[in-house]
Design a protein around this motif. Structure first.
Motif, PDB file in Angstrom:
ATOM      1  N   ASN A  44       0.864  -1.180   0.000  1.00 57.16           N
ATOM      2  CA  ASN A  44       0.000   0.000   0.000  1.00 57.16           C
ATOM      3  C   ASN A  44       0.901   1.229   0.000  1.00 57.16           C
ATOM      4  O   ASN A  44       1.679   1.422   0.935  1.00 57.16           O
ATOM      5  CB  ASN A  44      -0.887  -0.011   1.246  1.00 57.16           C
ATOM      6  CG  ASN A  44      -1.901   1.113   1.232  1.00 57.16           C
ATOM      7  OD1 ASN A  44      -1.657   2.182   0.697  1.00 57.16           O
ATOM      8  ND2 ASN A  44      -3.051   0.880   1.856  1.00 57.16           N
ATOM      9  N   GLN A  46       0.123   4.342   0.346  1.00 58.29           N
ATOM     10  CA  GLN A  46      -0.403   5.449   1.159  1.00 58.29           C
ATOM     11  C   GLN A  46      -0.524   6.742   0.349  1.00 58.29           C
ATOM     12  O   GLN A  46      -0.333   7.840   0.868  1.00 58.29           O
ATOM     13  CB  GLN A  46       0.472   5.674   2.390  1.00 58.29           C
ATOM     14  CG  GLN A  46       0.497   4.486   3.347  1.00 58.29           C
ATOM     15  CD  GLN A  46       1.371   4.726   4.548  1.00 58.29           C
ATOM     16  OE1 GLN A  46       2.590   4.866   4.431  1.00 58.29           O
ATOM     17  NE2 GLN A  46       0.769   4.805   5.723  1.00 58.29           N
ATOM     18  N   ASP A  61      -5.751   1.715  -7.005  1.00 62.72           N
ATOM     19  CA  ASP A  61      -5.917   2.063  -5.586  1.00 62.72           C
ATOM     20  C   ASP A  61      -6.740   0.993  -4.868  1.00 62.72           C
ATOM     21  O   ASP A  61      -6.427   0.605  -3.733  1.00 62.72           O
ATOM     22  CB  ASP A  61      -6.612   3.422  -5.458  1.00 62.72           C
ATOM     23  CG  ASP A  61      -5.730   4.568  -5.923  1.00 62.72           C
ATOM     24  OD1 ASP A  61      -4.492   4.421  -5.894  1.00 62.72           O
ATOM     25  OD2 ASP A  61      -6.282   5.614  -6.316  1.00 62.72           O
ATOM     26  N   ALA A  62      -7.784   0.507  -5.532  1.00 63.02           N
ATOM     27  CA  ALA A  62      -8.657  -0.494  -4.906  1.00 63.02           C
ATOM     28  C   ALA A  62      -7.894  -1.792  -4.640  1.00 63.02           C
ATOM     29  O   ALA A  62      -8.043  -2.412  -3.588  1.00 63.02           O
ATOM     30  CB  ALA A  62      -9.865  -0.755  -5.801  1.00 63.02           C
ATOM     31  N   ALA A  65      -5.382  -1.288  -1.697  1.00 65.61           N
ATOM     32  CA  ALA A  65      -5.915  -0.738  -0.442  1.00 65.61           C
ATOM     33  C   ALA A  65      -5.687  -1.651   0.758  1.00 65.61           C
ATOM     34  O   ALA A  65      -5.415  -1.177   1.868  1.00 65.61           O
ATOM     35  CB  ALA A  65      -7.403  -0.430  -0.600  1.00 65.61           C
ATOM     36  N   ASP A  66      -5.790  -2.977   0.572  1.00 66.35           N
ATOM     37  CA  ASP A  66      -5.649  -3.887   1.711  1.00 66.35           C
ATOM     38  C   ASP A  66      -4.262  -4.542   1.788  1.00 66.35           C
ATOM     39  O   ASP A  66      -4.049  -5.473   2.554  1.00 66.35           O
ATOM     40  CB  ASP A  66      -6.722  -4.970   1.655  1.00 66.35           C
ATOM     41  CG  ASP A  66      -6.608  -5.850   0.410  1.00 66.35           C
ATOM     42  OD1 ASP A  66      -5.847  -5.483  -0.503  1.00 66.35           O
ATOM     43  OD2 ASP A  66      -7.291  -6.900   0.366  1.00 66.35           O
ATOM     44  N   LYS A  67      -3.331  -4.041   0.996  1.00 71.14           N
ATOM     45  CA  LYS A  67      -1.990  -4.612   1.014  1.00 71.14           C
ATOM     46  C   LYS A  67      -1.178  -4.016   2.156  1.00 71.14           C
ATOM     47  O   LYS A  67      -1.436  -2.893   2.595  1.00 71.14           O
ATOM     48  CB  LYS A  67      -1.290  -4.376  -0.332  1.00 71.14           C
ATOM     49  CG  LYS A  67      -2.032  -4.953  -1.528  1.00 71.14           C
ATOM     50  CD  LYS A  67      -2.230  -6.463  -1.379  1.00 71.14           C
ATOM     51  CE  LYS A  67      -2.919  -7.081  -2.591  1.00 71.14           C
ATOM     52  NZ  LYS A  67      -4.343  -6.737  -2.691  1.00 71.14           N
ATOM     53  N   PRO A  68      -0.173  -4.736   2.664  1.00 67.65           N
ATOM     54  CA  PRO A  68       0.607  -4.227   3.797  1.00 67.65           C
ATOM     55  C   PRO A  68       1.502  -3.069   3.384  1.00 67.65           C
ATOM     56  O   PRO A  68       1.787  -2.867   2.189  1.00 67.65           O
ATOM     57  CB  PRO A  68       1.443  -5.441   4.207  1.00 67.65           C
ATOM     58  CG  PRO A  68       1.594  -6.235   2.951  1.00 67.65           C
ATOM     59  CD  PRO A  68       0.283  -6.074   2.225  1.00 67.65           C
TER      60      PRO A  68
END
Length: 227
Positions: A44, A46, A61-62, A65-68
């Motif tokens: 991510n 950020q 982005d989607a 979004a949940d990646k570290p």
């Protein structure tokens, strides 16, 4: 010899402008043969993904979004690469990003003395030719039909094949002596080979040949080589 072939995908061109690394793919090679050991991760960033970058690698982005964050896997990455040389295409770009990410989370950077740039190798082997990964795959007959977009692990797999060819192909032993020393910089390759020198063979004429030559000279009027 252990080497790491790797590639990155990013949000842009320069971490100094706020761009971030969003994917890295690393492949382990030992003696120029892939071992099957890899390190692959998405991160991510950020920040939002520019449309131009997403068009290249397809990472939205989607999806991210949940990646570290990179910091969460930095230690795992460092343990995987160890102290091995790091091989990349236009390696300065990738080193800038991994070192920016490492610095941001308090880890030591990867020394540039470990950097092996396949663009530099290709410039020496194919001066004046196109040096993109696609162009080198075409030159060496490497199938890239499954590469519809850039991807760090996929590109590292292709680069591993290109790298072997740039180093002389599978018959490496025919080109480089086992005890040769190779130094790779971003601009050139310097190769020092240890050679085995043999004593010169005798080439002096025998007494019989000299006698025959003297007889021949007697048959020639004022020979230039008779003085």
């Amino acid at each position: 010899m252990r080497e790491i072939i790797f590639d990155t995908e990013t949000t842009g061109f320069d971490p100094k402008n706020g761009d971030r690394m969003v994917e890295i793919g690393c492949i382990e090679m030992i003696n120029r043969v892939t071992t099957g050991n890899t390190f692959h991760a998405y991160f991510n960033p950020q920040r939002s993904m520019p449309a131009e970058a997403e068009a290249v690698h397809g990472l939205s982005d989607a999806f991210l979004a949940d990646k570290p964050l990179f910091a969460a896997r930095a230690q795992e990455f460092l343990e995987f690469i160890g102290d091995s040389p790091m091989v990349a295409h236009n390696a300065g770009f990738d080193f800038n990003f991994i070192n920016a990410e490492l610095s941001a989370c308090g880890h030591p950077i990867v020394g540039l003395d470990r950097m092996v740039d396949t663009v530099a190798l290709a410039k020496v082997r194919h001066p004046g030719a196109k040096l993109s990964l696609d162009a080198l795959c075409s030159r060496y007959g490497i199938d890239r039909s499954h590469r519809t977009k850039h991807g760090a692990l996929l590109d590292a797999e292709l680069l591993a094949q290109v790298y072997v060819e740039l180093r002389g192909g599978r018959q490496i032993g025919l080109e480089l002596a086992a005890d040769s020393i190779e130094i790779v910089t971003e601009t050139k390759v310097l190769v020092q080979r240890n050679r085995v020198f043999r004593q010169p063979r005798p080439h002096a004429a025998t007494e019989g040949e000299l006698a025959a030559h003297a007889v021949f000279l007697q048959s020639v009027d004022t020979p230039l080589w008779g003085a």
